[in-house]
Write a protein that holds these residues in place. Structure first.
Motif, PDB file in Angstrom:
ATOM      1  N   ARG A  96       0.833  -1.206   0.000  1.00 39.42           N
ATOM      2  CA  ARG A  96       0.000   0.000   0.000  1.00 39.42           C
ATOM      3  C   ARG A  96       0.865   1.252   0.000  1.00 39.42           C
ATOM      4  O   ARG A  96       0.569   2.222  -0.712  1.00 39.42           O
ATOM      5  CB  ARG A  96      -0.919   0.015   1.222  1.00 39.42           C
ATOM      6  N   ARG A 135       0.865   4.079  -2.899  1.00 38.92           N
ATOM      7  CA  ARG A 135       0.622   5.471  -2.537  1.00 38.92           C
ATOM      8  C   ARG A 135       1.755   6.358  -3.031  1.00 38.92           C
ATOM      9  O   ARG A 135       1.524   7.406  -3.641  1.00 38.92           O
ATOM     10  CB  ARG A 135       0.476   5.590  -1.016  1.00 38.92           C
ATOM     11  N   ASP A 149       1.590   6.607  -6.930  1.00 38.79           N
ATOM     12  CA  ASP A 149       0.490   7.449  -7.415  1.00 38.79           C
ATOM     13  C   ASP A 149       0.724   8.916  -7.089  1.00 38.79           C
ATOM     14  O   ASP A 149       0.438   9.802  -7.901  1.00 38.79           O
ATOM     15  CB  ASP A 149      -0.840   6.980  -6.819  1.00 38.79           C
ATOM     16  N   LEU A 150       1.254   9.155  -5.905  1.00 33.82           N
ATOM     17  CA  LEU A 150       1.501  10.541  -5.499  1.00 33.82           C
ATOM     18  C   LEU A 150       2.583  11.179  -6.366  1.00 33.82           C
ATOM     19  O   LEU A 150       2.421  12.301  -6.837  1.00 33.82           O
ATOM     20  CB  LEU A 150       1.921  10.556  -4.024  1.00 33.82           C
ATOM     21  N   GLU A 173      -7.393   9.124  -8.317  1.00 29.61           N
ATOM     22  CA  GLU A 173      -8.153   8.515  -7.216  1.00 29.61           C
ATOM     23  C   GLU A 173      -8.765   7.178  -7.629  1.00 29.61           C
ATOM     24  O   GLU A 173      -8.755   6.224  -6.861  1.00 29.61           O
ATOM     25  CB  GLU A 173      -9.251   9.463  -6.744  1.00 29.61           C
ATOM     26  N   HIS A 197      -5.953   4.652  -7.967  1.00 29.63           N
ATOM     27  CA  HIS A 197      -5.402   4.360  -6.652  1.00 29.63           C
ATOM     28  C   HIS A 197      -6.317   3.398  -5.889  1.00 29.63           C
ATOM     29  O   HIS A 197      -5.861   2.408  -5.330  1.00 29.63           O
ATOM     30  CB  HIS A 197      -5.222   5.665  -5.881  1.00 29.63           C
ATOM     31  N   TYR A 198      -7.593   3.691  -5.914  1.00 28.71           N
ATOM     32  CA  TYR A 198      -8.550   2.819  -5.228  1.00 28.71           C
ATOM     33  C   TYR A 198      -8.483   1.410  -5.808  1.00 28.71           C
ATOM     34  O   TYR A 198      -8.455   0.422  -5.090  1.00 28.71           O
ATOM     35  CB  TYR A 198      -9.972   3.378  -5.380  1.00 28.71           C
ATOM     36  N   ILE A 232      -5.238  -0.309  -4.643  1.00 31.03           N
ATOM     37  CA  ILE A 232      -5.205  -0.599  -3.206  1.00 31.03           C
ATOM     38  C   ILE A 232      -6.198  -1.704  -2.858  1.00 31.03           C
ATOM     39  O   ILE A 232      -5.870  -2.648  -2.147  1.00 31.03           O
ATOM     40  CB  ILE A 232      -5.532   0.675  -2.392  1.00 31.03           C
TER      41      ILE A 232
END
Lengths: 289, 235
Positions: free
Chosen positions: A75, A79, A82-83, B71, B74-75, B78
């Motif tokens: 995760r 993160r 993506d960031l 978003e 990402h969702y 994850i």
């Protein structure tokens, strides 16, 4: 007050290493190897919880060890990717940067906390050719290794690696690469050191497809996996699955979609409905009231 | 005036078809009475099965769209599963609501969201369209919808021509016709630019995935529409 006995740093490190190694060796293994069309990731996995995942466009993730620990690392990786991709550009997300972040995290956990993470992870980045593929092995203590085209992780990784080392061929097709991966995984763990059988249901398989634009990660499961395991070559692209895992949750029979108290409003014939009660419609326009 | 300080995007149309949805947007951005851009792109894929179009302050709209794309991806990564189409629309509504402060100061942006529902409650209505207001209100539309300064004319055109269950191919034509009508009566909407070969961006979302019409595909449709209007300016 309890007496603190002196333990030398070397002893502490050794104890932690041994603890982490034992934990990792108990789990099932995973292998990652390059082939002509990309990078193949195969894990032996009896559960529906994933050991292999997508991190970014060209970057995949595979892990062995304790699930909760490598899942939190996964995760964090998603993160970060993506960031960075959002803040800068999609091209600026690299496997090396992710591997770097993982070594920092795992290294800090290993030296600073009571218990090291019992995990070993692989960050794989697919390139334009097998030579430009990048495989990083990051171990529980934060050390990182750049692997040459193939790697095995988990219990008896050395024995599995030996099988891969003797037979790995970067110009093989996906079916041959999968056959080798399964053979390597099944070469250990049988009775009296004999190979064992690993069924389709025990395999988690994904590829980073070299030829794909954008998101290269694809899971291979179901019919496509059966075909590939049978040595079939032409798996239609559609059957190889989506970048993501599965479709969104289907609306259940008794599962309200408007609000938790709306069961009696759902599933009525359209004629019964007043416009305000249409499913999915919440309230009238703001300017309307 | 706020219209003079930042480019504004104009007309977007979306049509539900038998196979999914079609979304199209003109290419003009305006700044007051100036044309800020002739070739801005206001229709984008939100993810593999949904599309987003933006009208209003272009800078904020493009940023909103980029964040929304991240978003969704990402969702998906994850959680290992896509959001439901309603979930995506609700998330976008919250993001539009978040821009309310800027909207009150004149930098409003309103998206149009449409997609193919992979798990629809009614299988015959897999192509769905959602519109929003600046306060974050979310409304599911039936059949078709349009946003932006030319939306009044585009919707009027669609109202006369749209039939439920229209094929994707016909809906593409309808969308380009509707944008032509919007450009005909709204100065802020750009029509097909034959001299520069700038045509509307048209995208589809179906069970296969999203698809943006190639230059050749859209050129053929747009030239056909313009040729039709040579004979009958009213369409």
């Amino acid at each position: 007050m309890a007496m603190q006995f002196y333990a030398s740093p070397e002893q502490v490190q050794r104890d932690r290493s041994e603890y982490a190694r034992k934990g990792i060796a108990r789990g099932r293994s995973a292998v990652v190897l390059t082939y002509e069309g990309g990078i193949l990731l195969v894990a032996e996995n009896l559960t529906s919880l994933r050991k292999i995942s997508e991190l970014y466009d060209k970057i995949g993730f595979a892990a062995v060890g304790r699930y909760n620990e490598f899942e939190s690392l996964r995760r964090a990786g998603v993160r970060m990717a993506d960031l960075n991709g959002y803040s800068y550009d999609r091209r600026d997300v690299t496997g090396r940067a992710l591997a770097n972040a993982y070594t920092q995290t795992l290294g800090a956990i290993f030296t600073e906390t009571q218990k090291p993470y019992e995990v070993e992870i692989c960050v794989a980045q697919v390139g334009a050719t097998p030579e430009s593929d990048e495989l990083y092995r990051i171990t529980y203590d934060g050390s990182v290794m750049d692997e040459p085209g193939f790697m095995a992780m988990g219990g008896q990784a050395e024995a599995i690696s030996n099988v891969l080392r003797s037979r790995h061929d970067a110009t093989a097709d996906v079916a041959a690469a999968l056959a080798l991966a399964v053979e390597a995984l099944s070469s250990v763990g049988g009775e009296n050191n004999t190979p064992r059988e690993i069924g389709e249901s025990q395999l988690e398989v994904a590829v980073l497809d070299r030829s794909r634009k954008g998101r290269a990660f694809r899971r291979i499961s179901g019919a496509a996996l059966t075909t590939l395991l049978g040595g079939g070559k032409d798996v239609p692209e559609k059957e190889v699955g989506e970048a993501g895992d599965v479709v969104p949750p289907a609306p259940g029979e008794d599962k309200p979609t408007v609000s938790a108290a709306s069961v009696d409003l759902e599933g009525k014939p359209a004629a019964d409905e007043t416009p305000a009660k249409k499913p999915g419609r919440s309230k009238g326009p703001a300017e309307g009231s | 005036m706020s219209a003079d300080i930042a480019p504004h995007g104009t007309t977007i149309v979306a049509i539900a078809t038998a196979e999914g949805v079609v979304m199209a947007g003109d290419r003009r951005a305006t700044m007051g009475n100036l044309i800020a851009s002739r070739d801005i792109e206001k229709v984008h894929p939100a993810d593999a099965y949904s599309l987003i179009g933006i009208a209003g302050t272009a800078g904020i709209g493009i940023e909103l769209m980029r964040l929304f794309q991240v978003e969704l991806e990402h969702y998906e990564k994850i959680e290992g599963a896509m959001l439901s189409l309603d979930g995506k629309a609700n998330r976008l509504a919250a993001m539009v609501r978040g821009n309310l402060g800027a909207a009150m100061q004149g930098l409003a942006v309103v998206p149009l969201f449409a997609g193919f529902d992979l798990a629809p409650s009614d299988p015959s209505k897999a192509g769905r369209i959602f519109s929003f207001d600046v306060a974050g209100g979310l409304y599911e539309e039936t059949g078709f919808d349009a946003i932006g300064s030319g939306s009044l004319f585009a919707k009027s055109a669609l109202k006369k021509k749209y039939r439920a269950g229209v094929s994707t191919q016909d809906a593409i034509r309808l969308a380009v016709e509707a944008l032509y009508d919007a450009a005909d009566d709204d100065t802020a909407t750009g029509g097909p630019d034959l001299s520069r070969k700038i045509y509307p961006v048209v995208m589809t979302a179906t069970a296969d995935s999203t698809h943006r019409l190639t230059d050749a595909e859209i050129t053929a449709v747009a030239e056909d529409v313009v040729a039709g209007r040579m004979e009958n300016p009213g369409g």
